[in-house]
Design a protein around this motif. Structure first.
Motif, PDB file in Angstrom:
ATOM      1  N   UNK A 128      -2.181  -4.634   0.703  1.00  0.00           N
ATOM      2  CA  UNK A 128      -1.180  -3.589   0.597  1.00  0.00           C
ATOM      3  C   UNK A 128      -0.279  -3.466   1.809  1.00  0.00           C
ATOM      4  N   UNK A 129      -0.846  -3.579   3.013  1.00  0.00           N
ATOM      5  CA  UNK A 129      -0.036  -3.447   4.225  1.00  0.00           C
ATOM      6  C   UNK A 129       1.043  -4.518   4.279  1.00  0.00           C
ATOM      7  N   UNK A 130       0.704  -5.736   3.924  1.00  0.00           N
ATOM      8  CA  UNK A 130       1.698  -6.813   3.933  1.00  0.00           C
ATOM      9  C   UNK A 130       2.859  -6.484   2.992  1.00  0.00           C
ATOM     10  N   UNK A 131       2.525  -6.032   1.806  1.00  0.00           N
ATOM     11  CA  UNK A 131       3.564  -5.734   0.813  1.00  0.00           C
ATOM     12  C   UNK A 131       4.415  -4.545   1.257  1.00  0.00           C
ATOM     13  N   UNK A 132       3.772  -3.576   1.873  1.00  0.00           N
ATOM     14  CA  UNK A 132       4.480  -2.377   2.334  1.00  0.00           C
ATOM     15  C   UNK A 132       5.525  -2.724   3.392  1.00  0.00           C
ATOM     16  N   UNK A 133       5.149  -3.530   4.387  1.00  0.00           N
ATOM     17  CA  UNK A 133       6.105  -3.847   5.446  1.00  0.00           C
ATOM     18  C   UNK A 133       7.186  -4.796   4.940  1.00  0.00           C
ATOM     19  N   UNK A 306      -2.635   3.186  -5.713  1.00  0.00           N
ATOM     20  CA  UNK A 306      -2.347   4.456  -6.367  1.00  0.00           C
ATOM     21  C   UNK A 306      -1.565   5.392  -5.449  1.00  0.00           C
ATOM     22  N   UNK A 307      -1.890   5.372  -4.159  1.00  0.00           N
ATOM     23  CA  UNK A 307      -1.284   6.311  -3.224  1.00  0.00           C
ATOM     24  C   UNK A 307      -0.024   5.796  -2.533  1.00  0.00           C
ATOM     25  N   UNK A 308       0.157   4.483  -2.508  1.00  0.00           N
ATOM     26  CA  UNK A 308       1.236   3.942  -1.683  1.00  0.00           C
ATOM     27  C   UNK A 308       2.249   3.083  -2.428  1.00  0.00           C
ATOM     28  N   UNK A 309       2.026   2.796  -3.686  1.00  0.00           N
ATOM     29  CA  UNK A 309       2.921   1.900  -4.397  1.00  0.00           C
ATOM     30  C   UNK A 309       3.516   2.585  -5.621  1.00  0.00           C
ATOM     31  N   UNK A 310       4.821   2.756  -5.618  1.00  0.00           N
ATOM     32  CA  UNK A 310       5.536   3.274  -6.786  1.00  0.00           C
ATOM     33  C   UNK A 310       5.982   2.081  -7.607  1.00  0.00           C
TER      34      UNK A 310
END
Length: 339
Positions: A128-133, A306-310
């Motif tokens: 998730x962190x990779x995708x977020x940044x 669930x909490x970080x990806x729209x």
């Protein structure tokens, strides 16, 4: 980790057999992100999307980037990578450290290269962190001297997680409140930033860029299958991995006598099978421990996404790759018409 290595192989051009025409030329300003928990079928779906939409797949998994962990991280089969070009899979040796920032630089270069050749970039993974940044940008935290990081690792070893956590809570209570005593890597990271810069990690994170380093629009597809079914897949997949040489793969890694703090040494299965190979536990216990650790990891991934990806599309069932692809195709068809 990705599940496609242990799913039946679909024909290379099965989507084209439906008589459909690729819409890749109308999606040249998009980057597709296919994500979700381990063993959810991300890779098989990415392969189908890439095959139909003239795309190439870019790894978004923090462990699949390591060359020597092909079986244990469930990297795609050789025949799949020959059919569709894959990037950043097995890119680095396990002797190297791949930070989120380092991965971002590699991913941006890969996306740029894919687009330059008229292909559709498809980022696939569960980190998730990779995708977020990738989609939001990364905080510009100053470099920390390697010697300081090593000193803090030794301090953690001597004092243990409880004492180290207390140390961090004194100098950076905000970071400490977000981390558990067992989250060694992040505890050391937060403490090292304060030591090296005189400012808390949160200060630097507030300076995060406003947007992604990648131009264009991201299309986010999240797989969130039923947990009971996912956990069964995890168990069956681990059995298949053992048959395919996962234990022998870990034995080869141990022969290199690497620093146990290297990221690859913490990959699911490496610590557990290492204990078996050292005679500390039996094989069956090691296998069950890996299954349990993987299920807990998948649970954390569910929570993160669930909490970080729209998402633009959420696929909540195991209806099969063809069914999932039909939904993705419909979504991308709508976007290509509107672009």
């Amino acid at each position: 980790m990705i599940f496609s290595s242990y799913l039946p192989a679909w024909g290379t051009h099965w989507t084209k057999a439906l008589g459909l025409v690729s819409a890749a030329d109308s999606l040249n300003n998009f980057t597709i992100v296919i994500c979700g928990p381990t063993a959810s079928g991300k890779s098989a779906l990415a392969l189908a999307v890439a095959d139909f939409f003239n795309g190439e797949i870019i790894n978004g998994d923090s462990m699949q980037i390591y060359r020597e962990l092909k079986v244990l991280t469930a990297r795609s089969r050789d025949e799949e990578t020959k059919t569709v070009t894959h990037h950043l899979y097995g890119e680095l040796s396990i002797k190297e450290k791949c930070s989120a920032g380092a991965w971002l630089n590699l991913a941006v270069d890969a996306i740029t290269d894919v687009r330059a050749r008229g292909k559709l970039p498809i980022v696939c993974g569960g980190t998730g962190l990779y995708l977020k940044i990738l989609m939001e940008g990364i905080a510009e935290v100053p470099d920390v001297p390697e010697s300081l990081t090593e000193d803090l690792h030794q301090l953690y070893e001597r004092e243990g997680g409880v004492a180290f956590h207390k140390r961090l809570s004194i100098v950076d209570p905000e970071s400490a409140s977000k981390l558990t005593i067992s989250d060694r890597q992040r505890l050391i990271r937060a403490y090292s930033v304060v030591e090296a810069t005189g400012r808390k990690l949160g200060y630097w994170q507030t300076k995060q860029p406003a947007g992604s380093p990648v131009e264009g629009q991201f299309v986010k597809i999240v797989l969130t299958p039923p947990r009971d079914e996912l956990y069964q897949r995890i168990n069956h997949r681990l059995d298949a991995m053992v048959s395919d040489g996962a234990v022998e793969e870990v034995a080869d890694v141990l022969e290199k006598n690497l620093n146990p703090q290297l990221p690859a040494m913490k990959a699911l299965g490496v610590p557990e099978f290492s204990r078996y190979l050292r005679g500390q536990i039996g094989l069956n216990e090691a296998i069950e421990n890996v299954k349990s650790a993987t299920r807990h990891f998948a649970k954390r991934q569910f929570t993160w996404f669930r909490n970080h990806m729209t998402a633009d599309l959420v696929i909540e069932d195991f209806g099969g790759t063809k069914a999932a692809f039909s939904r993705v195709k419909a979504l991308l068809g709508t976007l290509s018409v509107g672009s």
